[in-house]
Write a protein that holds these residues in place. Structure first.
Motif, PDB file in Angstrom:
ATOM      1  N   ASP B  26      15.589 -11.918   2.644  1.00  0.00           N
ATOM      2  CA  ASP B  26      16.371 -11.102   1.725  1.00  0.00           C
ATOM      3  C   ASP B  26      16.556 -11.851   0.409  1.00  0.00           C
ATOM      4  OD1 ASP B  26      19.588  -9.416   2.059  1.00  0.00           O
ATOM      5  OD2 ASP B  26      18.280  -9.702   0.342  1.00  0.00           O
ATOM      6  N   PRO B  27      15.990 -11.326  -0.655  1.00  0.00           N
ATOM      7  CA  PRO B  27      16.048 -12.075  -1.916  1.00  0.00           C
ATOM      8  C   PRO B  27      17.455 -12.271  -2.444  1.00  0.00           C
ATOM      9  CG  PRO B  27      15.083  -9.880  -2.260  1.00  0.00           C
ATOM     10  CD  PRO B  27      15.259 -10.045  -0.801  1.00  0.00           C
ATOM     11  N   THR B  28      18.274 -11.284  -2.220  1.00  0.00           N
ATOM     12  CA  THR B  28      19.651 -11.408  -2.681  1.00  0.00           C
ATOM     13  C   THR B  28      20.319 -12.592  -2.009  1.00  0.00           C
ATOM     14  OG1 THR B  28      19.671  -8.996  -2.645  1.00  0.00           O
ATOM     15  CG2 THR B  28      21.771 -10.103  -3.060  1.00  0.00           C
ATOM     16  N   CYS B  29      20.209 -12.590  -0.713  1.00  0.00           N
ATOM     17  CA  CYS B  29      20.847 -13.665   0.035  1.00  0.00           C
ATOM     18  C   CYS B  29      20.233 -15.009  -0.295  1.00  0.00           C
ATOM     19  CB  CYS B  29      20.708 -13.428   1.540  1.00  0.00           C
ATOM     20  SG  CYS B  29      21.533 -11.938   2.073  1.00  0.00           S
ATOM     21  N   LEU B  31      18.856 -15.974  -3.049  1.00  0.00           N
ATOM     22  CA  LEU B  31      19.306 -16.460  -4.339  1.00  0.00           C
ATOM     23  C   LEU B  31      20.732 -16.973  -4.243  1.00  0.00           C
ATOM     24  CD1 LEU B  31      18.957 -16.882  -7.359  1.00  0.00           C
ATOM     25  CD2 LEU B  31      19.675 -14.518  -7.730  1.00  0.00           C
ATOM     26  N   LEU B  32      21.507 -16.236  -3.527  1.00  0.00           N
ATOM     27  CA  LEU B  32      22.894 -16.637  -3.363  1.00  0.00           C
ATOM     28  C   LEU B  32      22.982 -17.987  -2.670  1.00  0.00           C
ATOM     29  CD1 LEU B  32      25.888 -16.002  -3.472  1.00  0.00           C
ATOM     30  CD2 LEU B  32      25.665 -14.801  -1.313  1.00  0.00           C
TER      31      LEU B  32
END
Lengths: 153, 659
Positions: B26-29, B31-32
């Motif tokens: 998951d790119p969002t995760c 990056l986070l």
């Protein structure tokens, strides 16, 4: 100066309302805190990623649920799970809540229920996207006016 | 927690700069996660694919300190990645998931995760993850050091205690358990002060399939006898591999080979061995002799004949004398074939002598020669507890046999690698306790497979002397057995290079008694006893001294099949041996140089040979015909073999009479 203050106040109010309405939760605040000079656009970046991802997942789910032959609930579930993960990471509380409900429908292999949830997810996602875009716009304006983004607790 | 300078590139600022690999589709995760980790001042690398992550990790095992991975990933299950990382790289892995289901968390922990975090992950949680790295390093360090220099099994929590404030957590244990197959070898860590964190930087060597293949190729090229770590290292030409790494690996490898060859040689060797047993010496120098024993194992006749050929009295006598013992390598190699020995049980008098000959199935043939096998042999033949190697006791006729028969039986038993077995059996024979046989069988088998029995032979030889002493006294035998096993173990574990020199006095002799019997028993896995033997310089051996150990190295074990097996066996099974149940005999402090390796032997869980109990069951796959033999032996032997109370359990053996 006035402009900046005004904008900042707007920003604070808007943020507060988003929190109040459940669009955003504490996680979003954490994200905002992470933003610093090293990563000035961090929140915007993460949000953009989230939106992209969200759209992709929603499309996946829609496609899977449309299968007339037989819905692959596992696949739907996987997508929902991922959406749940990313929404919780960004602080998109409402989206996340829908995902939770969505998952139980998946487990029950309830196509109708899933479709309903999908609709809801799509709806929440759109709402959130709009709101965040507004928020970011405000942020930009503040910065453009020379002010700094206030930290909303 | 006392944080010492640890692993990181920035020596004194750990956990700053700790290198983390983050994996999440998951790119969002992702990056986070990256941002959060960076905020914690770690050095972050991210990837959205598990396969890429593995590739990165494999490229350079030293590149990362910690891995954080999502559970749900499209290309590979997070748990699978977790396992692989744990096995191959032995890095701490933290699982991450949006799903906090208890079952999943449990799954994560059981697969070896150090921690399981829930999304959304908070920075506070990430700020503490460096603890996992320290814990692991410390435990590893302790582990290695402990096995090398201390008696404590690495899992011993006492070690953890030694770590100071570091919490001893079950993870460490779990890690070790999980990593039975893990062939980390940080032998060079031995003796290294746990507190010296600078060494923590040393990467743990993981013997991957490719690496092992290279190793085997190098060993083959050099010839197993000439295969010394230094040369192997040169041939392998692998960066970041130290001589110590190779040495310890070689040790294990030898055990493996011994185990395998033992079985293979048993039959062939037995016959030859029996015939060639030379009463004058136990000089096991030539494994071949022993090899013969192996063959003998199978056949009573052979045994008889062979033994008869021994100058019974002379032989026996010789056996008693250290010189006679030649068992030197017995333990490991063919001795296992003692099946005839099983019968021996009785050859109490003579057999005892024989015992000394460690019937190292393969290699030990020579050893046996010295043994007054003739006497026992007959007995052995009769008794032949076929299945169980150790069963010397029954040998009626072959009194002399003890040695030969024992070896034969031992050999039969399956050469199980444990040369010790051979020894033990010998000793057992001496005492007539059948226990030995069992042990032998097992040991031999194990040892055989494990090593090039050479080493064990030496052990045996040493044992042989011991066996002489054992005469009549079970205890002795046991002691001897133990030493033998110990020795064998030692030999094996000790630097391979040393095998050439009969270590008679070395490890085994002095203290063997303690080691081994239990160790022998335990050695099913060869290793176990090895370790034990190692420790104990079998005093017994000393007594006998005379025998020349057949240099295990010189003993040629049937490489063919053994080698073939190795990758799989060595890699996972071979080393798998469980920890030797050192029932007290294990004397970790390597008095002898040979011991040095011990820890490694024991350490790698894999190596520790399983309890010798399995009489004859050890033979690793390729036993082929030997298997029949072995199984036959084992069957009979089985019961007898059970060592009880920690000693060889020879009580059961009829061997008592022998030797």
């Amino acid at each position: 100066m006035d402009v900046v203050n005004q904008l900042q106040r707007q920003f604070i109010d808007y943020s507060a309302s988003l929190h109040r309405e459940g669009f955003l939760d504490d996680q979003f605040t954490q994200l905002q805190k992470l933003q610093d000079d090293n990563s000035p656009d961090f929140v915007v970046e993460v949000a953009s990623l989230f939106f992209e991802d969200c759209e992709k997942l929603i499309n996946n789910m829609a496609r899977a649920l449309e299968q007339q032959q037989g819905v692959d609930f596992k696949q739907v579930d996987a997508s929902v799970h991922q959406l749940k993960g990313s929404s919780s990471s960004i602080g998109a509380m409402r989206v996340k809540d829908v995902c939770i409900a969505f998952r139980s429908f998946c487990e029950a292999q309830n196509r109708e229920g899933c479709l309903r949830c999908l609709q809801q997810v799509t709806h929440e996602y759109s709402l959130l996207k709009n709101k965040l875009q507004t928020l970011f716009r405000l942020q930009q304006q503040i910065l453009a006016a020379g002010g700094s983004i206030p930290v909303v607790e | 927690m006392r944080v010492e300078r640890v692993i990181s590139d920035e020596n004194d600022s750990f956990p700053v700069g700790m290198r983390v690999l983050a994996v999440d589709d998951d790119p969002t995760c992702l990056l986070l996660l990256e941002t959060l980790l960076t905020k914690c001042k770690y050095n972050v690398t991210t990837t959205s694919q598990a396969i890429t992550a593995l590739k990165m990790l494999r490229e350079n095992k030293n590149k990362f300190d910690l891995v954080i991975s999502d559970v749900h990933m499209p290309d590979m299950d997070g748990f699978k990645l977790l396992e692989l990382v744990g096995l191959e790289m032995d890095l701490p892995v933290i699982m991450l998931s949006a799903n906090g289901d208890t079952k999943l968390v449990m799954k994560g922990i059981t697969h070896g995760a150090c921690d399981y975090l829930l999304k959304p992950v908070r920075i506070e949680e990430l700020q503490n993850i460096w603890q996992h790295v320290i814990r692991r390093k410390k435990f590893d360090r302790k582990d290695r050091n402990g096995s090398g220099s201390q008696d404590k099994p690495y899992i011993d929590s006492s070690e953890a205690a030694g770590l100071g404030n570091v919490d001893q957590n079950g993870k460490f244990n779990k890690k070790r358990k999980d990593q039975n197959e893990d062939e980390d070898e940080e032998r060079d860590e031995n003796g290294h002060d746990n507190e010296d964190l600078s060494t923590q930087k040393k990467p743990r060597v993981v013997w991957s399939v490719e690496l092992h293949r290279k190793f085997v190729a190098a060993v083959n090229q050099l010839g197993i006898e000439k295969a010394v770590p230094k040369k192997i290292l040169e041939l392998m030409d692998v960066e970041n591999l130290t001589r110590e790494n190779v040495a310890s690996h070689l040790q294990k490898f030898r055990l493996y080979l011994k185990r395998i060859s033992c079985v293979a040689n048993q039959q062939a060797n037995m016959a030859a061995a029996l015939g060639s047993v030379d009463s004058t010496h136990l000089r096991m120098g030539t494994m071949n002799g022993l090899g013969n024993f192996h063959t003998l194992a199978g056949t009573d006749q052979i045994h008889n004949a062979a033994f008869r050929s021994f100058q019974h009295s002379g032989v026996l006598r010789r056996l008693n004398t250290p010189s006679g013992v030649g068992i030197s390598g017995l333990p490991s190699s063919g001795l296992v074939q003692l099946s005839p020995v099983q019968n021996l049980g009785n050859t109490s008098t003579n057999q005892s002598k024989l015992q000394s000959f460690v019937i190292p199935g393969n290699h030990n043939a020579n050893i046996l020669q010295g043994m007054p096998m003739s006497l026992e042999f007959d007995q052995l033949q009769n008794n032949r507890a076929a299945s169980h190697v150790g069963q010397f006791p029954s040998v009626d006729n072959t009194t002399v046999l003890p040695v030969s028969s024992i070896s034969a039986s031992l050999i039969d038993a399956g050469c199980s690698s444990s040369p010790l077995l051979g020894v033990t059996s010998n000793s057992l024979l001496l005492e007539g306790s059948s226990q030995l046989p069992t042990l032998h069988a097992r040991n031999l088998r194990d040892s055989v497979s494990g090593f090039p029995n050479r080493s064990t032979l030496s052990d045996f030889t040493s044992i042989a002397p011991a066996s002489n002493q054992l005469h009549g006294s079970k205890a002795d035998i046991q002691d001897q057995a133990s030493p033998i096993s110990c020795n064998a173990g030692k030999i094996i574990s000790s630097a391979p290079q040393d095998w050439n020199a009969p270590k008679k006095d070395a490890p085994y002799q002095s203290n063997v008694p303690s080691c081994s019997i239990n160790s022998l028993r335990a050695v099913n896995g060869d290793m176990a006893w090895l370790g034990q033997c190692l420790d104990q310089n079998n005093p017994i051996f000393n007594r006998n001294v005379g025998f020349d150990f057949v240099d295990p190295l010189s003993i040629k074990f049937s490489e063919g099949e053994n080698l073939a097996m190795e990758p799989s066996v060595i890699e996972k099974e071979g080393y798998l041996m469980v920890q030797p149940s050192r029932q007290g005999s294990y004397i970790p402090d390597n008095e002898d140089e040979n011991f040095a390796m011990e820890p490694s032997v024991i350490e790698k869980e894999g190596y520790l040979i399983v309890q010798p109990r399995r009489q004859g069951s050890y033979i690793p796959g390729n036993l082929g015909s030997l298997e029949d033999l072995a199984s036959a032996i084992t069957k009979q032997d089985h019961d007898k073999g059970k060592p009880t109370d920690g000693d060889f359990g020879y009580n059961d053996y009829s061997l008592r009479t022998c030797i």
